[in-house]
Design a protein around this motif. Structure first.
Motif, PDB file in Angstrom:
ATOM      1  N   GLU A   3       0.838  -1.205   0.000  1.00  0.00           N
ATOM      2  CA  GLU A   3       0.000   0.000   0.000  1.00  0.00           C
ATOM      3  C   GLU A   3       0.864   1.242   0.000  1.00  0.00           C
ATOM      4  N   HIS A   4       1.981   1.193   0.760  1.00  0.00           N
ATOM      5  CA  HIS A   4       2.857   2.363   0.844  1.00  0.00           C
ATOM      6  C   HIS A   4       3.530   2.632  -0.491  1.00  0.00           C
ATOM      7  N   LYS A   5       4.004   1.577  -1.159  1.00  0.00           N
ATOM      8  CA  LYS A   5       4.732   1.749  -2.411  1.00  0.00           C
ATOM      9  C   LYS A   5       3.829   2.241  -3.537  1.00  0.00           C
ATOM     10  N   THR A   6       2.540   1.929  -3.455  1.00  0.00           N
ATOM     11  CA  THR A   6       1.632   2.391  -4.503  1.00  0.00           C
ATOM     12  C   THR A   6       1.031   3.758  -4.177  1.00  0.00           C
ATOM     13  N   SER A   7       1.507   4.382  -3.094  1.00  0.00           N
ATOM     14  CA  SER A   7       1.127   5.762  -2.812  1.00  0.00           C
ATOM     15  C   SER A   7       1.924   6.682  -3.717  1.00  0.00           C
ATOM     16  N   LEU A   8       1.372   7.847  -3.994  1.00  0.00           N
ATOM     17  CA  LEU A   8       2.027   8.797  -4.878  1.00  0.00           C
ATOM     18  C   LEU A   8       3.344   9.279  -4.280  1.00  0.00           C
ATOM     19  N   PHE A   9       4.442   9.116  -5.039  1.00  0.00           N
ATOM     20  CA  PHE A   9       5.777   9.602  -4.655  1.00  0.00           C
ATOM     21  C   PHE A   9       6.289   9.004  -3.345  1.00  0.00           C
ATOM     22  N   ALA A  10       5.947   7.764  -3.054  1.00  0.00           N
ATOM     23  CA  ALA A  10       6.443   7.117  -1.838  1.00  0.00           C
ATOM     24  C   ALA A  10       7.906   6.719  -2.028  1.00  0.00           C
ATOM     25  N   TYR A  11       8.688   6.782  -0.951  1.00  0.00           N
ATOM     26  CA  TYR A  11      10.113   6.439  -1.016  1.00  0.00           C
ATOM     27  C   TYR A  11      10.300   4.940  -1.207  1.00  0.00           C
ATOM     28  N   SER A  16      20.733   2.257  -5.696  1.00  0.00           N
ATOM     29  CA  SER A  16      21.099   2.674  -7.045  1.00  0.00           C
ATOM     30  C   SER A  16      21.889   3.975  -7.005  1.00  0.00           C
ATOM     31  N   PHE A  17      22.377   4.372  -8.185  1.00  0.00           N
ATOM     32  CA  PHE A  17      23.129   5.624  -8.272  1.00  0.00           C
ATOM     33  C   PHE A  17      22.299   6.808  -7.794  1.00  0.00           C
ATOM     34  N   LEU A  18      21.016   6.825  -8.162  1.00  0.00           N
ATOM     35  CA  LEU A  18      20.146   7.929  -7.763  1.00  0.00           C
ATOM     36  C   LEU A  18      19.884   7.928  -6.258  1.00  0.00           C
ATOM     37  N   HIS A  19      19.826   6.745  -5.647  1.00  0.00           N
ATOM     38  CA  HIS A  19      19.663   6.669  -4.201  1.00  0.00           C
ATOM     39  C   HIS A  19      20.897   7.237  -3.490  1.00  0.00           C
ATOM     40  N   LYS A  20      22.064   6.984  -4.083  1.00  0.00           N
ATOM     41  CA  LYS A  20      23.313   7.432  -3.476  1.00  0.00           C
ATOM     42  C   LYS A  20      23.623   8.893  -3.803  1.00  0.00           C
ATOM     43  N   CYS A  21      23.010   9.412  -4.855  1.00  0.00           N
ATOM     44  CA  CYS A  21      23.237  10.808  -5.247  1.00  0.00           C
ATOM     45  C   CYS A  21      22.699  11.745  -4.161  1.00  0.00           C
ATOM     46  N   PRO A  22      23.468  12.769  -3.746  1.00  0.00           N
ATOM     47  CA  PRO A  22      22.994  13.703  -2.706  1.00  0.00           C
ATOM     48  C   PRO A  22      21.662  14.336  -3.091  1.00  0.00           C
ATOM     49  N   ALA A  23      20.754  14.421  -2.131  1.00  0.00           N
ATOM     50  CA  ALA A  23      19.418  14.964  -2.406  1.00  0.00           C
ATOM     51  C   ALA A  23      19.484  16.407  -2.870  1.00  0.00           C
ATOM     52  N   TRP A  24      20.474  17.181  -2.379  1.00  0.00           N
ATOM     53  CA  TRP A  24      20.554  18.598  -2.765  1.00  0.00           C
ATOM     54  C   TRP A  24      20.902  18.742  -4.246  1.00  0.00           C
ATOM     55  N   VAL A  25      21.661  17.776  -4.786  1.00  0.00           N
ATOM     56  CA  VAL A  25      21.986  17.798  -6.220  1.00  0.00           C
ATOM     57  C   VAL A  25      20.716  17.572  -7.032  1.00  0.00           C
ATOM     58  N   LYS A  26      19.925  16.574  -6.620  1.00  0.00           N
ATOM     59  CA  LYS A  26      18.657  16.297  -7.312  1.00  0.00           C
ATOM     60  C   LYS A  26      17.689  17.464  -7.172  1.00  0.00           C
ATOM     61  N   LEU A  27      17.696  18.085  -5.998  1.00  0.00           N
ATOM     62  CA  LEU A  27      16.774  19.194  -5.735  1.00  0.00           C
ATOM     63  C   LEU A  27      17.093  20.403  -6.604  1.00  0.00           C
ATOM     64  N   ILE A  28      18.345  20.533  -7.017  1.00  0.00           N
ATOM     65  CA  ILE A  28      18.751  21.649  -7.878  1.00  0.00           C
ATOM     66  C   ILE A  28      18.507  21.327  -9.350  1.00  0.00           C
ATOM     67  N   PHE A  29      18.911  20.136  -9.776  1.00  0.00           N
ATOM     68  CA  PHE A  29      18.894  19.814 -11.203  1.00  0.00           C
ATOM     69  C   PHE A  29      17.522  19.411 -11.733  1.00  0.00           C
ATOM     70  N   ILE A  30      16.707  18.758 -10.918  1.00  0.00           N
ATOM     71  CA  ILE A  30      15.392  18.317 -11.411  1.00  0.00           C
ATOM     72  C   ILE A  30      14.494  19.491 -11.792  1.00  0.00           C
ATOM     73  N   GLU A 140      16.611  13.176   4.133  1.00  0.00           N
ATOM     74  CA  GLU A 140      17.545  13.649   3.106  1.00  0.00           C
ATOM     75  C   GLU A 140      17.014  14.914   2.433  1.00  0.00           C
ATOM     76  N   ILE A 141      15.707  14.949   2.174  1.00  0.00           N
ATOM     77  CA  ILE A 141      15.102  16.129   1.546  1.00  0.00           C
ATOM     78  C   ILE A 141      15.225  17.339   2.456  1.00  0.00           C
ATOM     79  N   ARG A 142      14.921  17.154   3.735  1.00  0.00           N
ATOM     80  CA  ARG A 142      14.998  18.264   4.692  1.00  0.00           C
ATOM     81  C   ARG A 142      16.432  18.776   4.817  1.00  0.00           C
ATOM     82  N   ASN A 143      17.393  17.861   4.927  1.00  0.00           N
ATOM     83  CA  ASN A 143      18.791  18.265   5.040  1.00  0.00           C
ATOM     84  C   ASN A 143      19.274  18.962   3.770  1.00  0.00           C
TER      85      ASN A 143
END
Length: 224
Positions: A3-11, A16-30, A140-143
């Protein structure tokens, strides 16, 4: 867990590379990628479907399953249905002899190309958002937000926008998860999907979501 995984945008837990990528990098580039997508002119129509396929493959490599990807782009499908219904309402039904030609004209490729192009852009944007949320934990998002705000500030004052932005970014996943839980409770009580379910659950969803947001805000304030 399903149920959790089928929620919208659930972690999704992963390494993977994206899991290991710093959240601040994703927050800037996306957001930069999404703005670039919106600015692509119609002349380069083929780029967007190609990008959607690339994102689909990237999501699979990050162990994001097909049903989870479909869950995250489902709001665009609902929006597309609303646009379709709106176009139906604009057809002139008073000229009975020309209804068929009016429908063909309204839903011709020439008239719908721009709408389809925009919807494809929205799908790609939802996919990039899915990659961000499904490969980044709330902490990670908050930090990441705190780190970006700290870098932008020229003084050592306390970060004042981190909490607000964090709550805003987590609002949609939280509401989606809460609604899924309410639907499970409804079905457990032998309730059937339909208008009655939404009429009953939406006020509860509003109340529970506000309470959860308040509790989260209070928890963050105490930790700060």
């Amino acid at each position: 867990m399903a149920e959790h995984k089928t929620s919208l945008f659930a972690y999704n837990l992963g390494n993977s590379f994206l899991h290991k990528c710093p959240a601040w990098v994703k927050l800037i580039f996306i957001p930069v990628i999404n703005i670039a997508l919106l600015l692509i002119p119609e002349f380069y129509f083929v780029i967007v479907p190609f990008f959607i396929v690339v994102l689909f493959c990237i999501e699979l490599s990050a162990k994001i399953k097909l049903n989870e990807q479909l869950t995250d782009i489902k709001p665009v499908l609902y929006y597309a249905i609303l646009l379709f219904l709106f176009d139906l309402l604009t057809v002139n039904y008073f000229e009975l002899e020309n209804i068929k030609s009016e429908l063909l004209k309204t839903f011709s490729w020439e008239n719908q190309k721009e709408t389809v192009f925009f919807l494809l852009k929205l799908i790609a944007i939802m996919q990039t958002s899915s990659l961000f949320f499904r490969t980044s934990t709330s902490l990670e998002i908050r930090n990441a937000i705190s780190k970006i705000e700290t870098k932008l500030r020229r003084n050592n004052k306390k970060n004042s926008f981190t909490q607000v932005i964090f709550l805003f970014l987590n609002f949609i996943p939280m509401v989606s998860k809460t609604f899924n839980q309410l639907k499970l409770s409804w079905k457990a009580r032998s309730g059937k999907p339909g208008i009655k379910m939404y009429v009953t659950l939406l006020p509860v969803l509003f109340s529970v979501s506000i309470k959860k947001a308040w509790n989260m805000s209070r928890a963050l304030s105490i930790r700060n």
